[in-house]
Design an enzyme around this catalytic site. Structure first.
Site, PDB file in Angstrom:
ATOM      1  N   ASP A  38      14.901 -16.043 -25.437  1.00  0.00           N
ATOM      2  CA  ASP A  38      13.542 -16.585 -25.513  1.00  0.00           C
ATOM      3  C   ASP A  38      13.537 -18.082 -25.213  1.00  0.00           C
ATOM      4  O   ASP A  38      12.623 -18.594 -24.581  1.00  0.00           O
ATOM      5  CB  ASP A  38      12.952 -16.352 -26.912  1.00  0.00           C
ATOM      6  CG  ASP A  38      12.566 -14.898 -27.099  1.00  0.00           C
ATOM      7  OD1 ASP A  38      12.498 -14.172 -26.085  1.00  0.00           O
ATOM      8  OD2 ASP A  38      12.335 -14.481 -28.258  1.00  0.00           O
ATOM      9  N   LYS A 119     -15.552  -2.881 -23.290  1.00  0.00           N
ATOM     10  CA  LYS A 119     -14.381  -2.382 -22.561  1.00  0.00           C
ATOM     11  C   LYS A 119     -13.218  -3.326 -22.847  1.00  0.00           C
ATOM     12  O   LYS A 119     -13.130  -4.410 -22.271  1.00  0.00           O
ATOM     13  CB  LYS A 119     -14.675  -2.321 -21.061  1.00  0.00           C
ATOM     14  CG  LYS A 119     -13.550  -1.757 -20.249  1.00  0.00           C
ATOM     15  CD  LYS A 119     -13.997  -1.486 -18.819  1.00  0.00           C
ATOM     16  CE  LYS A 119     -12.872  -0.906 -17.981  1.00  0.00           C
ATOM     17  NZ  LYS A 119     -11.799  -1.875 -17.715  1.00  0.00           N
ATOM     18  N   ARG A 140      -1.538   6.724 -19.876  1.00  0.00           N
ATOM     19  CA  ARG A 140      -2.419   7.304 -18.874  1.00  0.00           C
ATOM     20  C   ARG A 140      -1.640   7.843 -17.668  1.00  0.00           C
ATOM     21  O   ARG A 140      -1.979   8.874 -17.112  1.00  0.00           O
ATOM     22  CB  ARG A 140      -3.447   6.267 -18.417  1.00  0.00           C
ATOM     23  CG  ARG A 140      -4.355   6.800 -17.347  1.00  0.00           C
ATOM     24  CD  ARG A 140      -5.459   5.836 -17.000  1.00  0.00           C
ATOM     25  NE  ARG A 140      -6.323   6.437 -16.032  1.00  0.00           N
ATOM     26  CZ  ARG A 140      -6.138   6.394 -14.733  1.00  0.00           C
ATOM     27  NH1 ARG A 140      -5.108   5.741 -14.245  1.00  0.00           N
ATOM     28  NH2 ARG A 140      -6.964   6.994 -13.907  1.00  0.00           N
ATOM     29  N   GLU A 177      -7.841   2.727 -26.701  1.00  0.00           N
ATOM     30  CA  GLU A 177      -7.188   1.590 -26.063  1.00  0.00           C
ATOM     31  C   GLU A 177      -6.163   0.960 -27.000  1.00  0.00           C
ATOM     32  O   GLU A 177      -6.470   0.691 -28.163  1.00  0.00           O
ATOM     33  CB  GLU A 177      -8.282   0.563 -25.712  1.00  0.00           C
ATOM     34  CG  GLU A 177      -7.944  -0.357 -24.584  1.00  0.00           C
ATOM     35  CD  GLU A 177      -7.996   0.332 -23.218  1.00  0.00           C
ATOM     36  OE1 GLU A 177      -8.291   1.547 -23.145  1.00  0.00           O
ATOM     37  OE2 GLU A 177      -7.722  -0.370 -22.236  1.00  0.00           O
ATOM     38  N   CYS A 406       3.286  -7.668  15.319  1.00  0.00           N
ATOM     39  CA  CYS A 406       3.875  -6.997  16.485  1.00  0.00           C
ATOM     40  C   CYS A 406       3.375  -7.555  17.811  1.00  0.00           C
ATOM     41  O   CYS A 406       3.835  -7.154  18.862  1.00  0.00           O
ATOM     42  CB  CYS A 406       3.605  -5.494  16.414  1.00  0.00           C
ATOM     43  SG  CYS A 406       1.867  -5.078  16.638  1.00  0.00           S
ATOM     44  N   CYS A 434       4.134  -1.120  14.682  1.00  0.00           N
ATOM     45  CA  CYS A 434       3.941  -2.430  14.080  1.00  0.00           C
ATOM     46  C   CYS A 434       4.616  -2.405  12.704  1.00  0.00           C
ATOM     47  O   CYS A 434       4.296  -1.577  11.861  1.00  0.00           O
ATOM     48  CB  CYS A 434       2.444  -2.711  13.934  1.00  0.00           C
ATOM     49  SG  CYS A 434       2.079  -4.261  13.077  1.00  0.00           S
TER      50      CYS A 434
HETATM   51  S1  IVH Z   1     -13.842   5.858 -21.337  1.00  0.00           S
HETATM   52  C1  IVH Z   1     -14.502   8.477 -19.418  1.00  0.00           C
HETATM   53  N1  IVH Z   1     -14.358   3.938 -23.014  1.00  0.00           N
HETATM   54  O1  IVH Z   1     -11.223   1.442 -19.215  1.00  0.00           O
HETATM   55  C2  IVH Z   1     -13.596   7.749 -18.654  1.00  0.00           C
HETATM   56  N2  IVH Z   1     -12.663   3.562 -21.392  1.00  0.00           N
HETATM   57  O2  IVH Z   1     -11.419   1.902 -16.192  1.00  0.00           O
HETATM   58  C3  IVH Z   1     -12.886   6.542 -18.977  1.00  0.00           C
HETATM   59  N3  IVH Z   1     -11.547   1.388 -21.564  1.00  0.00           N
HETATM   60  O3  IVH Z   1      -8.550   3.617 -18.565  1.00  0.00           O
HETATM   61  C4  IVH Z   1     -12.494   6.166 -20.302  1.00  0.00           C
HETATM   62  N4  IVH Z   1     -12.700   0.676 -23.302  1.00  0.00           N
HETATM   63  O4  IVH Z   1      -8.330   1.966 -20.470  1.00  0.00           O
HETATM   64  C5  IVH Z   1     -13.609   4.329 -21.959  1.00  0.00           C
HETATM   65  N5  IVH Z   1     -14.917   2.368 -24.593  1.00  0.00           N
HETATM   66  C6  IVH Z   1     -14.174   2.734 -23.564  1.00  0.00           C
HETATM   67  C7  IVH Z   1     -13.159   1.896 -23.004  1.00  0.00           C
HETATM   68  C8  IVH Z   1     -12.432   2.352 -21.905  1.00  0.00           C
HETATM   69  C9  IVH Z   1     -11.733   0.385 -22.434  1.00  0.00           C
HETATM   70  C10 IVH Z   1     -10.579   1.381 -20.449  1.00  0.00           C
HETATM   71  C11 IVH Z   1      -9.604   2.535 -20.441  1.00  0.00           C
HETATM   72  C12 IVH Z   1      -9.764   3.210 -19.123  1.00  0.00           C
HETATM   73  C13 IVH Z   1     -10.411   2.136 -18.315  1.00  0.00           C
HETATM   74  C14 IVH Z   1     -11.282   2.729 -17.245  1.00  0.00           C
END
Ligand code: IVH
Length: 672
Positions: A38, A119, A140, A177, A406, A434
């Site tokens: 580190d 999100k 995922r 998440e 190219c 190319c």
């Molecule tokens: S729903 C239904 N709900 O966003 C389809 N996704 O771009 C998708 N994420 O891979 C998931 N908060 O990592 C859902 N409240 C939420 C979310 C969420 C973050 C992320 C998740 C997903 C990505 C989709």
């Protein structure tokens, strides 16, 4: 210290870091303790802060924390883990709602009830509970298949191991998440570029004890597989999650109306700076589960949800050079190499300039002071030039007339539909002539939605190309792993891991193979349509000689643009040769039909206006039951579905050919 001695000291520290990384990751036998490691990283970062021009490609800034292990077992998701489409503005939102209304055959300004959820910018995970007990957990992955990271997920205290509530479904995948809080990230900053990388790196450690060291959080928001789904609304499900003991987001709301959604977006856009985790937008989900089911998905994203992104983060920098990047379809994209700047936790050294017209319009020059914007996972781009700071000796940027890779002429295509020349210039060479196009084609071939080969990322493709180990996609399957294990940065373990994932990748579905060929205008959806029609890899090999391309226009969804592109692709010997070589190596898997094919081998055509259901929805229902849509009445057609004011010509012809004619209600009865 003089500039030169700083540089020498920096370079030697980087060399030291590379060496120890190798001991740690490739050979699994570290030669220094964690503290010393580190410290070394911190020293490097200190030098970089004061001397950003020195930043090396091996800087810890670009390292995903501790490099994740590639040894996790793959496991199929019972329900696909989808991603989300993005919207950025009120107009996009209006358009999103309009599309939903169209699909459901409702009046275009009808408001929906949405479950609105922050999100969080982390890593999604899926947890499978059977009889209330956490059985396994997956990342995922590519959406269809994730990595089995159960033990690492179990180190997260927000994830219940057992749920005793009576109303908890017997068998369910809980999705949510995984993330790290900002103050925790501050503590670890030396090791990771941003909180998301920290979460991802930590979650994919080989040793769960390593994961434990980094305090991860989990917020739940949806389900995958669920036995006996009794929920009517997403918001009800979120409440149940909370009752069962999961953490949910306290800013989850139910909202309807465009203005109300926009107001909340503005509110949350400010609020997010008070939160202890990164939020990059809001997710809007149609609240009614029945409507969600009707709307369904388009390839990798649900139709019934979208992410309304927050506005971008921006910063200022200087353009040091303008380079031309070449994409797999030959498109030339100008990219500004800028003095590295930190924008929202990510070190940015490249910014897109889009195309020639954009450079001319903004008169962007090497040496200019520019504003750079970065929005979520979108590539950073140059927004504007500060002309007051322009140095005296700058020159207008002249776009090259020949491909920088190219030397072929570069062309602008004329679009018959819009009667305009395309803004993008393209290399006119035939693809594999190319070098740059070839490399990009191979990168596409191995990408996540195509062959998805673990351990073979874009950087590795570049390196293997440089070493002349690969020239064509099929070369990936004939690599010399002894040679690879002796390369710098590789070892026995990593090369045998690569061998293993390449071996696995040999088994693939026809649609993925077609997609991976990188034919222009053939994305995942079109590749699926084509694979239904072409059926076998043998047929794919014969396309140049035996195929009547007009057949393709009968596929609903394939238009003239696609047919033109397919003709061009299959007229080139090299493409046929590649497919023939691949045929010798690959095992083509059958695509599993989910619903069980009530309508399999049945063909349909719709004419006239249906009521209470759009044509797109009817089509999607037919396809979900494995039925097929034709675009004209011919002797292959089984059913003609007629709505209001059907085209008489079609009805007459159908009668002539003894095609069964169904009224809308008869069709709905047929599928229940
Ligand atoms: S729903 C239904 N709900 O966003 C389809 N996704 O771009 C998708 N994420 O891979 C998931 N908060 O990592 C859902 N409240 C939420 C979310 C969420 C973050 C992320 C998740 C997903 C990505 C989709």
């Amino acid at each position: 210290m003089s500039d030169n001695s700083i540089k020498i000291s920096y370079k030697s520290k980087i060399k030291e870091l590379i060496k120890h990384n190798k001991f740690y990751y490739e050979k699994s036998s570290p030669k220094i303790n964690d503290d010393d490691y580190d410290r070394l990283k911190k020293e490097i970062i200190e030098i970089e802060k004061k001397n950003p021009h020195l930043i090396d490609k091996n800087s810890p800034l670009f390292q995903v924390g501790f490099k994740p292990s590639k040894n996790f077992k793959k496991f199929k998701h019972r329900e696909k883990m989808l991603s989300l489409s993005n919207i950025f503005s009120k107009d996009d939102l209006i358009n999103f709602q309009k599309k939903l209304n169209n699909f459901l055959d409702l009046s275009s300004d009808k408001n929906f009830e949405f479950s609105v959820e922050p999100k969080i910018d982390g890593i999604s995970a899926s947890l499978t509970y059977k009889n209330g007990i956490l059985k396994y957990g997956l990342s995922r992955g590519d959406g269809s298949e994730g990595e089995l990271i159960t033990e690492n997920l179990k180190t997260i205290s927000d994830i219940p191991r057992q749920i005793l509530n009576k109303d908890f479904p017997k068998d369910i995948d809980i999705r949510g998440e995984v993330f790290i809080e900002n103050d925790e990230f501050e503590r670890l900053k030396g090791n990771f570029a941003n909180p998301r990388n920290a979460a991802s790196g930590s979650l994919r450690q080989k040793d769960p004890n390593q994961t434990k060291k980094i305090p991860l959080r989990f917020i739940a928001y949806s389900y995958g597989f669920i036995s006996k789904n009794k929920f009517k609304k997403q918001s009800e499900f979120l409440l149940s999650l909370k009752n069962w003991g999961f953490k949910t987001n306290k800013f989850n709301k139910v909202i309807s109306g465009i203005n109300e959604l926009v107001d909340n977006h503005l509110y949350m856009e400010k609020k997010r700076f008070e939160l202890n985790y990164d939020v990059d937008g809001l997710v809007y989900k149609i609240n009614q589960i029945k409507l969600q089911n009707r709307l369904g998905n388009i390839s990798n994203a649900p139709r019934w949800a979208t992410a309304h992104k927050f506005s971008a983060k921006s910063s200022f920098s200087i353009i040091e050079n303008i380079e031309i990047q070449i994409g797999r379809t030959g498109a030339l994209t100008p990219v500004a190499k800028i003095k590295p700047v930190n924008i929202g936790g990510v070190l940015v050294s490249n910014a897109s300039l889009h195309n020639e017209d954009e450079i001319n319009r903004k008169d962007i020059r090497i040496g200019d002071h520019v504003k750079i914007e970065r929005a979520g996972d979108v590539i950073p781009h140059v927004i504007s030039v500060d002309l007051s700071k322009r140095p005296n000796n700058t020159k207008k940027f002249i776009f090259p007339n020949n491909c920088p890779s190219c030397g072929s002429k570069i062309l602008k295509e004329y679009n018959q539909l819009t009667k305009k020349y395309d803004a993008v210039r393209r290399c006119s060479s035939e693809g594999y002539e190319c070098d740059k196009i070839s490399i990009e084609k191979i990168k596409h071939f191995i990408s996540k939605d195509a062959f998805n080969i673990d351990g073979l990322g874009k950087k590795v493709v570049e390196k293997f190309w440089e070493l002349k180990l690969i020239r064509y996609p099929q070369d990936i399957f004939h690599l010399n792993f002894n040679k690879i294990s002796s390369l710098d940065g590789w070892g026995k373990l990593s090369s045998s891991n690569l061998k293993f994932s390449i071996e696995n990748a040999k088994s693939i579905t026809l649609d993925k193979l077609i997609f991976s060929l990188g034919i222009r205008h053939i994305g995942q959806e079109n590749a699926k349509l084509l694979s239904d029609n072409i059926k076998t890899i043998d047929n794919l090999c014969k396309i140049d000689t035996s195929y009547n391309f007009l057949n393709f226009t009968n596929i609903d969804g394939i238009g003239e643009t696609q047919v033109k592109s397919l003709k061009k692709f299959f007229s080139k010997d090299i493409n046929i040769k590649i497919i023939k070589e691949l045929k010798k190596i690959l095992r083509i898997k059958k695509i599993e039909n989910k619903v069980g094919g009530k309508l399999s081998n049945k063909t349909f055509l719709i004419t006239g206006k249906l009521s209470g259901i759009s044509r797109a929805e009817a089509k999607s229902i037919i396809e979900n039951y494995s039925g097929k849509i034709l675009s004209s009445v011919n002797n292959k057609l089984n059913y003609l579905i007629i709505g209001e004011k059907p085209t008489q010509k079609k009805v007459v012809k159908a009668k002539e050919l003894n095609v069964i004619i169904l009224k809308q209600n008869e069709f709905l009865k047929m599928i229940n």
